[in-house]
Write a protein that holds these residues in place. Sequence first.
Motif, PDB file in Angstrom:
ATOM      1  N   ASP A   1       0.819  -1.216   0.000  1.00 39.68           N
ATOM      2  CA  ASP A   1       0.000   0.000   0.000  1.00 39.68           C
ATOM      3  C   ASP A   1       0.857   1.273   0.000  1.00 39.68           C
ATOM      4  OD1 ASP A   1      -2.309   1.518   0.145  1.00 39.68           O
ATOM      5  OD2 ASP A   1      -3.116   0.480   1.888  1.00 39.68           O
ATOM      6  N   CYS A   2       0.274   2.362  -0.506  1.00 35.51           N
ATOM      7  CA  CYS A   2       0.841   3.720  -0.459  1.00 35.51           C
ATOM      8  C   CYS A   2       1.868   4.013  -1.551  1.00 35.51           C
ATOM      9  CB  CYS A   2       1.452   4.032   0.912  1.00 35.51           C
ATOM     10  SG  CYS A   2       0.362   3.707   2.316  1.00 35.51           S
ATOM     11  N   TRP A   3       1.898   3.228  -2.608  1.00 34.96           N
ATOM     12  CA  TRP A   3       2.840   3.482  -3.697  1.00 34.96           C
ATOM     13  C   TRP A   3       2.325   4.505  -4.709  1.00 34.96           C
ATOM     14  CZ3 TRP A   3       0.845   2.707  -8.514  1.00 34.96           C
ATOM     15  CH2 TRP A   3      -0.265   1.855  -8.629  1.00 34.96           C
ATOM     16  N   PHE A   4       1.046   4.787  -4.710  1.00 39.02           N
ATOM     17  CA  PHE A   4       0.360   5.530  -5.775  1.00 39.02           C
ATOM     18  C   PHE A   4       0.195   7.007  -5.427  1.00 39.02           C
ATOM     19  CE2 PHE A   4      -2.091   2.720  -3.100  1.00 39.02           C
ATOM     20  CZ  PHE A   4      -2.692   3.628  -2.248  1.00 39.02           C
ATOM     21  N   ALA A   5      -0.017   7.812  -6.450  1.00 39.79           N
ATOM     22  CA  ALA A   5      -0.448   9.189  -6.228  1.00 39.79           C
ATOM     23  C   ALA A   5      -1.837   9.144  -5.586  1.00 39.79           C
ATOM     24  CB  ALA A   5      -0.489   9.949  -7.539  1.00 39.79           C
ATOM     25  N   PRO A   6      -2.174  10.092  -4.699  1.00 38.14           N
ATOM     26  CA  PRO A   6      -3.445  10.035  -3.986  1.00 38.14           C
ATOM     27  C   PRO A   6      -4.679  10.124  -4.877  1.00 38.14           C
ATOM     28  CG  PRO A   6      -1.917  11.474  -2.839  1.00 38.14           C
ATOM     29  CD  PRO A   6      -1.297  11.153  -4.169  1.00 38.14           C
TER      30      PRO A   6
END
Length: 308
Positions: A75-80
């Motif tokens: 989780d948390c690899w992406f642009a928001p």
Amino acid sequence: MRHPLVPCTVAAVLVAAGCAAPHVPSRPAVPPTLGWDSWNLDGCTVTAARVERQADALISSGLADAGYRTVIVDDCWFAPDRTGAGELTANPRTFPGGIPALADRLHAQGLELGIYESPGDRTCAQQSGAYPGSTGSAGHEEQDARTFADWGVDYLKYDWCGPGVPAELQRETFRRMRDALAATGRRITYAINPNSGVAGDVPGATGTWAGIADAVRVTNDVVPAWRTGAPATENQGIADVLDRVPPDPGTVRDLDMLVAGLPGVTEDQGRTQITQWARLRSPLIITADIATLSTGTVDLLRRTAHEM
């Protein structure tokens, strides 16, 4: 991992017309995945540089040669936020080269890339408030599957992160991404977790999940402890899981990631987890800093891989 919601729009689509799904060619069984996952070490501080460091350590330690080749960016690899066209993109601050560049680097090293997503509106970290935005795959399954295939992704961790719903509705939700991945023509290992955020139930431990995914989580999260004393509906320690091993789900039985090598787990406890997870044919996904693993733990991981 922790929590999205299945949106009403998805539920409405699944309930309509008897939830008929297109025919999908049968997928050959795959062996349990061996590799490393970013979550327990990095959480939402994950970066491309941190991932690359662990990939290099898999190679220098000899673990990659033993079979530990799947490097999973959790989780948390992406642009928001998605782009105006609804596409996922990597966070430009933490993954400045994007996911394709990371995939190319790993592939050049003989490794594979795993990526994380959720079937609701938000991922687990977004649902809990640990990360901003709303970039779950609900309503974007085909688009996201094509994106992952175009990027060179080899493995998808698909994490429920939501409240309980009828079992067949949950299965249909997971089938939507299964079908979307199959339609890309790229072989992407599909590992699902039906259990996160489902109060009072562990859906992955009940009924059959045959044909839905390559691996199914049959526990809640395993935390770095020998025992938590918590029931199966909450986070458990290594011994808590082994006390009541969930039944065969009809595909690879995933007992959650290895906590061996993390603070709170002794050397002997970590060895027990590795050997027992292997005996039960669970994936062996390291989550500690590989550079800090003892020589004995690395040797055991290598020997165990050859016996899987």
